[in-house]
Motif scaffolding. Structure first.
Motif, PDB file in Angstrom:
ATOM      1  N   PRO A 169       0.832  -1.211   0.000  1.00 35.23           N
ATOM      2  CA  PRO A 169       0.000   0.000   0.000  1.00 35.23           C
ATOM      3  C   PRO A 169       0.859   1.251   0.000  1.00 35.23           C
ATOM      4  CG  PRO A 169       0.013  -1.007   2.181  1.00 35.23           C
ATOM      5  CD  PRO A 169       0.708  -1.968   1.265  1.00 35.23           C
ATOM      6  N   ASP A 170       0.491   2.237  -0.801  1.00 33.08           N
ATOM      7  CA  ASP A 170       1.218   3.499  -0.793  1.00 33.08           C
ATOM      8  C   ASP A 170       0.745   4.364   0.383  1.00 33.08           C
ATOM      9  OD1 ASP A 170      -1.208   4.718  -1.589  1.00 33.08           O
ATOM     10  OD2 ASP A 170      -0.687   4.585  -3.704  1.00 33.08           O
ATOM     11  N   ARG A 171       1.395   5.498   0.553  1.00 33.21           N
ATOM     12  CA  ARG A 171       1.135   6.343   1.722  1.00 33.21           C
ATOM     13  C   ARG A 171      -0.306   6.850   1.749  1.00 33.21           C
ATOM     14  NH1 ARG A 171       5.414  10.983   2.592  1.00 33.21           N
ATOM     15  NH2 ARG A 171       6.677   9.071   2.604  1.00 33.21           N
ATOM     16  N   GLU A 172      -0.818   7.258   0.586  1.00 34.06           N
ATOM     17  CA  GLU A 172      -2.181   7.785   0.556  1.00 34.06           C
ATOM     18  C   GLU A 172      -3.213   6.713   0.853  1.00 34.06           C
ATOM     19  OE1 GLU A 172      -5.192  10.458   0.532  1.00 34.06           O
ATOM     20  OE2 GLU A 172      -3.029  10.815   0.601  1.00 34.06           O
ATOM     21  N   LEU A 173      -2.971   5.499   0.403  1.00 35.55           N
ATOM     22  CA  LEU A 173      -3.888   4.415   0.720  1.00 35.55           C
ATOM     23  C   LEU A 173      -3.887   4.138   2.213  1.00 35.55           C
ATOM     24  CD1 LEU A 173      -5.814   2.126   0.125  1.00 35.55           C
ATOM     25  CD2 LEU A 173      -3.871   0.709  -0.578  1.00 35.55           C
ATOM     26  N   ARG A 174      -2.746   4.152   2.847  1.00 34.78           N
ATOM     27  CA  ARG A 174      -2.699   3.948   4.295  1.00 34.78           C
ATOM     28  C   ARG A 174      -3.486   5.031   5.022  1.00 34.78           C
ATOM     29  NH1 ARG A 174       0.721   0.136   6.264  1.00 34.78           N
ATOM     30  NH2 ARG A 174       2.195  -0.805   4.799  1.00 34.78           N
ATOM     31  N   ARG A 175      -3.370   6.260   4.554  1.00 34.23           N
ATOM     32  CA  ARG A 175      -4.144   7.345   5.177  1.00 34.23           C
ATOM     33  C   ARG A 175      -5.637   7.126   4.990  1.00 34.23           C
ATOM     34  NH1 ARG A 175       0.204  11.261   3.663  1.00 34.23           N
ATOM     35  NH2 ARG A 175      -0.765  11.448   1.608  1.00 34.23           N
ATOM     36  N   LEU A 176      -6.024   6.721   3.784  1.00 30.96           N
ATOM     37  CA  LEU A 176      -7.444   6.477   3.501  1.00 30.96           C
ATOM     38  C   LEU A 176      -7.996   5.395   4.417  1.00 30.96           C
ATOM     39  CD1 LEU A 176      -9.027   6.146  -0.012  1.00 30.96           C
ATOM     40  CD2 LEU A 176      -9.475   4.411   1.703  1.00 30.96           C
ATOM     41  N   LEU A 177      -7.278   4.283   4.546  1.00 28.97           N
ATOM     42  CA  LEU A 177      -7.772   3.176   5.360  1.00 28.97           C
ATOM     43  C   LEU A 177      -7.832   3.551   6.837  1.00 28.97           C
ATOM     44  CD1 LEU A 177      -5.958   0.138   3.678  1.00 28.97           C
ATOM     45  CD2 LEU A 177      -8.225   1.083   3.216  1.00 28.97           C
ATOM     46  N   ALA A 178      -6.936   4.418   7.276  1.00 29.19           N
ATOM     47  CA  ALA A 178      -6.949   4.852   8.669  1.00 29.19           C
ATOM     48  C   ALA A 178      -8.178   5.693   8.981  1.00 29.19           C
ATOM     49  CB  ALA A 178      -5.673   5.641   8.986  1.00 29.19           C
ATOM     50  N   ALA A 200      -2.010  -2.870   6.645  1.00 28.82           N
ATOM     51  CA  ALA A 200      -2.943  -1.746   6.598  1.00 28.82           C
ATOM     52  C   ALA A 200      -4.391  -2.199   6.725  1.00 28.82           C
ATOM     53  CB  ALA A 200      -2.754  -0.950   5.305  1.00 28.82           C
ATOM     54  N   THR A 201      -4.698  -3.426   6.300  1.00 31.07           N
ATOM     55  CA  THR A 201      -6.059  -3.939   6.438  1.00 31.07           C
ATOM     56  C   THR A 201      -6.204  -4.850   7.648  1.00 31.07           C
ATOM     57  OG1 THR A 201      -5.684  -5.929   5.080  1.00 31.07           O
ATOM     58  CG2 THR A 201      -6.309  -3.908   3.923  1.00 31.07           C
TER      59      THR A 201
END
Length: 482
Positions: free
Chosen positions: A60-69, A309-310
């Motif tokens: 996962p890229d940085r923006e995806l990690r932020r989205l999932l958080a 991340a998930t």
């Protein structure tokens, strides 16, 4: 749960070298820098591994990690409890009672999704998609079926579409009982909560491709809402490259009390094998029994969603759906699109489709009290990781072809170039015919044809696109051609 780097041992194979046409070599050099930027591409391959590098998961890229958080368990719980509070959401229940029935639930879902429009920069639109279903199976009188559809339009590839659904109708044990309470917390307020929360967090971000979040009705009666939705897309010529139904994703508890809180099932249909008429005596089956577009989509899910991340693992089940049951992804499979169904790892049948009742002091029924809201949140993150990776990456290669008109130990592959502005190039994937997952990837550059020094008789091939940020598409399984 597998780590980002775990794909198991790669089978030992005879040493071979990759042969690329002159055009391929030139183009591969031109895109070497952006493709090499992906950390998963470092290291090369051993002498005995065969051509290409071992396939590794997409991190996962940085923006995806932020989205999932940002996926909020409290909001998910609030959605499930509110939907259950409508008493029943049976398809045949009241359409105009403001407090009880499917009409009240429909209007509330529409209102909530509409509230996300302001923060989307004009990219999100919400509509009520209705039609009158004439008397048919489990529909005794003409009945209005309404889907609540939120469309997040893509910025650079808006004609490429991905769909996620949950059904907001509910039922009792008697599927024709539309007056008794049927809270439907697990089946399927949980799935609706997943799509609504993802619509909220994803609508604040530009997406390259279009993502649709659809709360559909009529599922318990006969997939009426999703069938109508799929038919409308088909009539419009929509390029749907992936669809997921979230149906019964509310709990990891089985009816014997055991739990599996870090796993979700994904049902993925296969395809039959066929021979060209008149050629059965001269040509063997081309294979592909395990390589339908839905199976490739399922492999993509595992590739991008099994990570820290998930917090989840994905158990892919090679079936269309469970015995005696079926969900809304089937409506999309019927139209020829890749689709799958997310559902919890176990099922507690005592609390599914049951009238709300008390037996020996214990309450039964599909109530919020039997949901695990942390589990639903993790399922939402799996869906979010998949939708983000699909929409931000390139589309699945089209018209992938394996040339079968000549006898040679090399393999020639062709495909159509995608139109994404950030497309960097392509990879050829291969695996032994007995391997369930792709094991090797060969970077071939921004070309539409390549020749690999491996026999098409011995291994399976696939093709996927890669963009400048290292996002990869699902794999296209090439069809025989000239």
């Amino acid at each position: 749960m597998p780590s980002d780097e775990s794909h198991g041992p790669v089978p030992t194979k005879p040493t071979r070298r990759t042969f690329l046409s002159a055009a391929t070599v030139t183009a591969a050099a031109a895109v070497a820098a952006p493709l090499a930027a992906d950390p998963a591409r470092a290291g090369g391959h051993g002498a005995d591994d065969g051509p290409g590098r071992p396939v590794r998961p997409q991190s996962p890229d940085r923006e995806l990690r932020r989205l999932l958080a940002e996926v909020d368990q409290r909001r998910i719980e609030a959605i499930v409890r509110r939907l259950a509070a409508f008493g029943t959401r049976h398809t045949l229940s009241s359409q105009d009672d403001p407090e009880r029935g499917i009409g009240a639930a429909r209007d509330w879902i529409h209102q909530q999704l509409q509230s996300y429009v302001a923060g989307s920069g004009g990219r999100l639109t919400v509509e009520l998609q209705s039609y009158i279903q004439q008397p048919a199976s489990r529909i005794p009188v003409p009945t209005r079926i309404t889907n609540v559809v939120a469309t997040l339009r893509g910025t650079t590839s808006p004609d490429r579409v991905y769909v996620i659904t949950g059904h907001y109708d509910s039922r009792c044990t008697d599927v024709m009982d539309f007056t008794s309470d049927a809270p439907g917390a697990d089946d399927d307020a949980s799935g609706v909560a997943v799509l609504m929360e993802l619509a909220r967090v994803m609508s604040t971000r530009p997406m390259e491709a279009t993502v649709v979040f659809a709360a559909v009705a009529g599922e318990e009666q006969n997939l009426y809402g999703s069938t109508y939705l799929a038919q409308q897309y088909k009539a419009a010529g929509t390029d749907i490259q992936g669809m997921f139904s979230n149906d019964i994703v509310g709990s990891s508890r089985a009816d014997d009390g055991t739990r599996d809180p870090k796993s979700v099932r994904l049902f993925a249909e296969g395809v039959p094998t066929s021979e060209t008429p008149g050629q059965a005596s001269t040509r063997q089956s081309v294979g592909g029994e395990n390589d339908s577009s839905s199976r490739q989509l399922a492999r993509f899910v595992s590739d991008v969603a099994e990570n820290s991340a998930t917090g989840m693992g994905v158990r892919v089940v090679y079936r269309r759906d469970r015995y005696l049951r079926g969900s809304d992804h089937i409506a999309f499979l019927r139209e020829g699109w890749p689709a799958g169904r997310f559902t919890e790892p176990n099922e507690d049948f005592a609390h599914q489709h049951q009238d709300v009742r008390v037996v020996d002091g214990k309450q039964f029924g599909d109530l919020p009290e039997f949901c695990d809201f942390g589990y639903i949140t993790r399922v939402a993150r799996v869906n979010g990781a998949v939708l983000w990776s699909l929409a931000q990456g390139p589309g699945t290669p089209k018209r992938a072809t394996i040339v079968t008109t000549n006898l040679t130990n090399d393999t020639e592959l062709r495909w159509e170039r995608g139109t994404e502005p950030d497309l960097a190039g392509y990879e050829v994937l291969w695996r032994e015919t007995t391997a369930p997952e792709w094991t090797h990837a060969i970077e071939v550059g921004d070309v539409t044809t390549t020749t690999v020094n491996l026999s098409k008789d011995n291994v399976f091939f696939g093709i996927r696109a890669v963009d400048r940020d290292g996002h990869r598409s699902p794999v296209a399984f090439p069809q025989p051609g000239s």
